[in-house]
Scaffold this active site. Structure first.
Site, PDB file in Angstrom:
ATOM      1  N   ASP A  38     -10.625   3.078   4.694  1.00 40.88           N
ATOM      2  CA  ASP A  38     -10.964   1.647   4.594  1.00 40.88           C
ATOM      3  C   ASP A  38     -12.475   1.435   4.678  1.00 40.88           C
ATOM      4  OD1 ASP A  38      -8.912  -0.097   4.021  1.00 40.88           O
ATOM      5  OD2 ASP A  38      -8.227  -0.283   6.093  1.00 40.88           O
TER       6      ASP A  38
ATOM      7  N   LYS B  32       0.837  -1.197   0.000  1.00 41.45           N
ATOM      8  CA  LYS B  32       0.000   0.000   0.000  1.00 41.45           C
ATOM      9  C   LYS B  32       0.877   1.254   0.000  1.00 41.45           C
ATOM     10  CE  LYS B  32      -3.742  -2.503   2.264  1.00 41.45           C
ATOM     11  NZ  LYS B  32      -4.458  -2.844   3.493  1.00 41.45           N
TER      12      LYS B  32
ATOM     13  N   GLN C 298      -4.195  -1.459   9.947  1.00 43.66           N
ATOM     14  CA  GLN C 298      -4.181  -2.774   9.298  1.00 43.66           C
ATOM     15  C   GLN C 298      -4.765  -3.839  10.232  1.00 43.66           C
ATOM     16  OE1 GLN C 298      -3.175  -3.299   6.067  1.00 43.66           O
ATOM     17  NE2 GLN C 298      -3.793  -5.433   6.277  1.00 43.66           N
TER      18      GLN C 298
END
Ligand code: NAD
Length: 303
Positions: free
Chosen positions: A121, A54, A98
């Site tokens: 997200d 990412k 994450q």
């Protein structure tokens, strides 16, 4: 029938270029470089490689990254304090924590501490809730379901009125995928670890999405001829011939299912690259929303 292979690497490359061009135009307009903060807790090897991928993709698209790595034993208060700081930092437009988190941490509290407008997200309960409500848009659509939508759109695969079956109900993939397809007028069934006789359900699917994390779970006889099959699973299986001692496979028995389906995504090179590309799109939109007032969560302007 030989299925059309939906090439996630190629489609993602086009979205990465799309994002890069718009990041550059945004920087020229506003003088601001979009920024993404990544928070990685512990040393889960797959999570490390996802965060690295990412960051690399952001750098290539002209997005600044701020990386925070915390030890597995970090306490809740320290994580919450960091998120509080990032929430107030105007250079940080998006915040990504994450997952999965170490089990002693309160995931709900952590994800809810990300401001809605920085939740690239899309895992904040409010963003997830809005995704499921007709007439209410979320700020962001989670990257994996959004990437799958981009692939379906690019391949001209219709969604409205189709019967979609999703294997898995996680916050990251299964549940938001189901909400998204429902919004787009599919008839949606969600299967999970307690669903008996999976094959009876999966055989009814025009669109079958597997997000379980079990190699080869979906066999040829579980798929309706002509179905579209999207394989989200990323599983490491031991392989002494592979340089790292393992190779990546999906949740779908690829060869068997490719012989029956009309379209299929490979693993690797299917959904994974799309997830990363959509993170760039969402981070750009976060910056646009914060500095220019509005950005749609949808891919309405296409490629
Ligand atoms: P998870 O462990 O959080 O959820 C798995 C889901 O599968 C659960 O809802 C569970 O009920 C369901 N399940 C378990 N056994 C089942 C069975 N026999 N039949 C039907 N459902 C069953 O996992 P996750 O985070 O949703 O990830 C799923 C997979 O997708 C993993 O392999 C993960 O690595 C992969 N993943 C890929 C991407 C990508 O970008 N390609 C992104 C996220 C996750």
């Amino acid at each position: 029938m030989a299925a059309k292979i939906l090439d996630g690497r190629a489609i993602a490359a086009r979205w990465r270029d799309w994002a890069k061009a718009r990041v550059e135009a945004f920087r020229a307009r506003t003088g601001h470089v979009p920024g993404l903060a990544t928070v990685l807790i512990g040393d889960h090897p797959a999570s490390q490689s996802y965060v690295q991928a990412k960051q690399n993709a952001c750098a290539a698209a002209g997005i600044r990254t701020f990386h925070y790595r915390l030890p597995a034993e970090v306490d809740q208060e320290t994580v919450m304090k960091l998120l509080g700081t990032l929430a107030c930092n105007p250079e940080v437009n998006g915040i990504l924590v994450q997952l999965p988190l170490p089990s002693h941490l309160d995931e709900e509290e952590i994800l809810s501490a990300i401001p809605l407008e920085k939740d690239v997200d899309g895992f904040h309960p409010m963003n997830l809730g809005r995704l499921g409500l007709k007439g209410r848009d979320p700020y962001f659509i989670p990257c994996t379901p959004l990437g799958i939508l981009a692939m379906l759109q690019e391949a001209g695969i219709p969604i409205a009125g189709r019967r979609a079956v999703i294997l898995g109900r996680s916050r990251i993939v299964g549940l938001p995928m189901a909400l998204l397809l429902l919004r787009l007028d599919a008839t949606v069934t969600i299967c999970h670890s307690r669903t008996p006789d999976l094959a009876t359900v999966t055989r009814q699917a025009d669109l079958l999405i597997a997000a379980v994390g079990r190699p080869g779970l979906v066999r040829g006889e579980m798929v309706q001829p002509g179905a579209v099959v999207i394989d989200v699973g990323i599983n490491r299986v031991a392989d002494s011939q592979a340089p790292r001692g393992y190779r990546l496979v999906g949740d779908v028995a690829f060869e068997e299912v490719a012989a029956i389906a009309s379209a299929i995504t490979p693993v690797p090179g299917g959904v994974g690259p799309m997830t990363v590309a959509m993170l760039l799109v969402n981070t750009l939109k976060a910056a646009q929303r914060q500095l220019e007032g509005f950005a749609s969560p949808w891919l309405e302007d296409g490629l």
